[in-house]
Scaffold this motif. Structure first.
Motif, PDB file in Angstrom:
ATOM      1  N   UNK A  15      25.140 -10.874   7.772  1.00 52.53           N
ATOM      2  CA  UNK A  15      26.152 -11.389   8.485  1.00 52.53           C
ATOM      3  C   UNK A  15      25.792 -12.769   9.330  1.00 52.53           C
ATOM      4  N   UNK A  16      26.343 -13.790   9.059  1.00 47.86           N
ATOM      5  CA  UNK A  16      25.963 -14.929   9.777  1.00 47.86           C
ATOM      6  C   UNK A  16      26.088 -15.083  11.354  1.00 47.86           C
ATOM      7  N   UNK A  17      26.628 -14.099  11.927  1.00 49.55           N
ATOM      8  CA  UNK A  17      26.852 -14.096  13.021  1.00 49.55           C
ATOM      9  C   UNK A  17      26.054 -13.018  13.867  1.00 49.55           C
ATOM     10  N   UNK A  18      25.645 -12.117  12.995  1.00 50.29           N
ATOM     11  CA  UNK A  18      24.810 -11.014  13.517  1.00 50.29           C
ATOM     12  C   UNK A  18      23.686 -10.726  12.355  1.00 50.29           C
ATOM     13  N   UNK A  19      22.617 -11.843  12.463  1.00 48.33           N
ATOM     14  CA  UNK A  19      21.550 -11.581  11.440  1.00 48.33           C
ATOM     15  C   UNK A  19      20.550 -10.554  11.948  1.00 48.33           C
ATOM     16  N   UNK A  20      20.158  -9.547  11.138  1.00 44.73           N
ATOM     17  CA  UNK A  20      19.347  -8.492  11.544  1.00 44.73           C
ATOM     18  C   UNK A  20      18.368  -8.173  10.438  1.00 44.73           C
ATOM     19  N   UNK A  21      17.044  -8.055  10.895  1.00 39.85           N
ATOM     20  CA  UNK A  21      15.803  -7.636  10.254  1.00 39.85           C
ATOM     21  C   UNK A  21      15.279  -6.503  10.484  1.00 39.85           C
ATOM     22  N   UNK A 235      25.721   1.850  26.439  1.00 40.11           N
ATOM     23  CA  UNK A 235      25.714   1.219  25.424  1.00 40.11           C
ATOM     24  C   UNK A 235      26.041  -0.234  25.537  1.00 40.11           C
ATOM     25  N   UNK A 236      26.818  -0.787  26.311  1.00 39.87           N
ATOM     26  CA  UNK A 236      27.118  -2.241  26.715  1.00 39.87           C
ATOM     27  C   UNK A 236      26.037  -2.649  27.096  1.00 39.87           C
ATOM     28  N   UNK A 237      25.178  -2.156  28.215  1.00 39.92           N
ATOM     29  CA  UNK A 237      24.047  -2.918  28.415  1.00 39.92           C
ATOM     30  C   UNK A 237      22.978  -3.084  27.493  1.00 39.92           C
ATOM     31  N   UNK A 238      22.912  -2.001  26.554  1.00 31.69           N
ATOM     32  CA  UNK A 238      22.076  -2.168  25.134  1.00 31.69           C
ATOM     33  C   UNK A 238      22.364  -3.567  24.568  1.00 31.69           C
ATOM     34  N   UNK A 239      23.683  -3.403  24.056  1.00 33.36           N
ATOM     35  CA  UNK A 239      24.456  -4.425  23.378  1.00 33.36           C
ATOM     36  C   UNK A 239      24.173  -5.800  24.029  1.00 33.36           C
ATOM     37  N   UNK A 240      23.952  -5.859  25.317  1.00 33.37           N
ATOM     38  CA  UNK A 240      24.074  -7.346  25.781  1.00 33.37           C
ATOM     39  C   UNK A 240      22.592  -7.716  25.725  1.00 33.37           C
ATOM     40  N   UNK A 241      21.612  -6.789  25.067  1.00 36.18           N
ATOM     41  CA  UNK A 241      20.237  -7.251  24.697  1.00 36.18           C
ATOM     42  C   UNK A 241      19.947  -7.747  23.236  1.00 36.18           C
ATOM     43  N   UNK A 242      20.760  -7.440  22.670  1.00 31.07           N
ATOM     44  CA  UNK A 242      20.943  -7.788  21.219  1.00 31.07           C
ATOM     45  C   UNK A 242      20.901  -9.423  20.906  1.00 31.07           C
ATOM     46  N   UNK A 243      20.099  -9.986  20.196  1.00 32.47           N
ATOM     47  CA  UNK A 243      19.853 -11.393  20.091  1.00 32.47           C
ATOM     48  C   UNK A 243      21.028 -12.250  19.832  1.00 32.47           C
ATOM     49  N   UNK A 244      22.297 -11.638  19.382  1.00 33.79           N
ATOM     50  CA  UNK A 244      23.457 -12.543  18.998  1.00 33.79           C
ATOM     51  C   UNK A 244      24.493 -12.425  20.095  1.00 33.79           C
ATOM     52  N   UNK A 245      24.012 -11.391  21.226  1.00 28.49           N
ATOM     53  CA  UNK A 245      25.146 -11.176  22.501  1.00 28.49           C
ATOM     54  C   UNK A 245      25.168 -12.580  23.212  1.00 28.49           C
ATOM     55  N   UNK A 246      26.353 -12.915  23.690  1.00 24.98           N
ATOM     56  CA  UNK A 246      26.771 -13.926  24.702  1.00 24.98           C
ATOM     57  C   UNK A 246      25.859 -14.039  25.817  1.00 24.98           C
ATOM     58  N   UNK A 247      25.560 -13.026  26.507  1.00 26.79           N
ATOM     59  CA  UNK A 247      24.601 -12.782  27.706  1.00 26.79           C
ATOM     60  C   UNK A 247      23.120 -13.277  27.458  1.00 26.79           C
ATOM     61  N   UNK A 248      22.623 -12.683  26.165  1.00 30.63           N
ATOM     62  CA  UNK A 248      21.481 -13.086  25.849  1.00 30.63           C
ATOM     63  C   UNK A 248      21.128 -14.634  25.700  1.00 30.63           C
ATOM     64  N   UNK A 249      22.151 -15.305  25.029  1.00 34.47           N
ATOM     65  CA  UNK A 249      21.909 -16.732  24.754  1.00 34.47           C
ATOM     66  C   UNK A 249      22.101 -17.368  26.133  1.00 34.47           C
ATOM     67  N   UNK A 250      22.871 -17.168  27.046  1.00 31.03           N
ATOM     68  CA  UNK A 250      23.220 -17.595  28.152  1.00 31.03           C
ATOM     69  C   UNK A 250      21.872 -17.666  28.997  1.00 31.03           C
ATOM     70  N   UNK A 251      21.359 -16.495  29.005  1.00 29.93           N
ATOM     71  CA  UNK A 251      19.931 -16.291  29.595  1.00 29.93           C
ATOM     72  C   UNK A 251      19.056 -17.071  29.329  1.00 29.93           C
ATOM     73  N   UNK A 252      18.684 -17.137  27.762  1.00 27.54           N
ATOM     74  CA  UNK A 252      17.698 -17.907  27.290  1.00 27.54           C
ATOM     75  C   UNK A 252      17.982 -19.452  27.401  1.00 27.54           C
TER      76      UNK A 252
END
Length: 255
Positions: A15-21, A235-252
């Protein structure tokens, strides 16, 4: 134990928007492991010709696509051994034509790639199949060329599945690229007797490679999740830690 065989499985989501390995350690290479990893999955499985994948795909009603890289390697190895080329070189030439179409149209997107495959690839495959049927019984099956021909013949139905959808890759190269860190480092782990350590390595490599796949610097990502994960409760807080989440990208981005 350090003397026993162990296996590291890897799954790569495209998935180009949620790449997982995802890495998974197991002491076994049985189909039961693949069944557990893929249970609940809906979509297309791209793999080599390992028999375990076939039983799992049919049992879970998953569309199963083959990997042309593996077929190509058989022909490359046989052609290299036969300096005169022969049938191995002929087969390799057909396969190289398939990859030529992929290189030319892949960047245009799945829709254009699907159209190109139907315009060009389907014809190449028709000629390749005719060539295969003419020659498969001419060569000893245990010879290099014989192994290449038989792999192609046995995997044919899966190998042509990629024609059905421009999203389906021609090979499972992304999974092979993802497992390369383990291949490079495995000599360093020959004397590791800890299955707990293997499971921990699988988890860390999953995080690192998933971060990289999504364009995130791994050290910064690990620093964030190791700091925040002990304090999350929803669950929402965990999802915010996923690499494709907006909050993660804003933080980084703000670091």
């Amino acid at each position: 134990t350090a003397q026993s065989k162990s296996f590291m499985w890897v799954m790569v989501g495209l998935d180009p928007k949620k790449k997982a390995v995802i890495f998974e350690y197991s002491p076994s290479r049985s189909a039961e492991v693949a069944l557990g990893l893929l249970e609940g999955f809906k979509g297309t499985l791209v793999s080599d010709g390992y028999a375990g994948y076939k039983s799992v795909a049919s049992g879970l009603d998953i569309r199963h696509a083959g990997c042309w890289d593996h077929s190509r390697r058989y022909f490359e190895k046989a052609a290299k051994a036969l300096k005169s080329g022969g049938l191995a070189a002929e087969g390799l030439q057909y396969i190289q034509m398939l990859y030529s179409v992929e290189r030319r149209y892949k960047a245009s997107g799945p829709k254009q790639l699907y159209i190109a495959r139907n315009l060009y690839t389907r014809s190449i495959l028709r000629h390749l199949r005719q060539w295969l049927d003419r020659n498969i019984n001419k060569i000893p099956p245990k010879s290099g060329t014989g192994k290449a021909l038989n792999y192609l013949f046995n995997e044919w139905n899966n190998l042509v599945v990629f024609l059905e959808d421009g999203h389906i890759p021609i090979s499972n190269e992304k999974a092979e690229n993802a497992i390369r860190p383990f291949v490079i480092g495995r000599k360093a782990w020959l004397f590791s007797a800890s299955t707990q350590g293997a499971h921990a390595s699988a988890a860390i490599y999953s995080l690192v490679e998933t971060a990289k796949a999504n364009g995130i610097e791994p050290h910064a990502y690990l620093e964030r999740i190791f700091t925040d994960l002990p304090n999350v409760s929803t669950i929402e807080e965990i999802e915010n830690l996923l690499p494709w989440s907006n909050s993660m990208r804003i933080y980084l981005k703000g670091k």
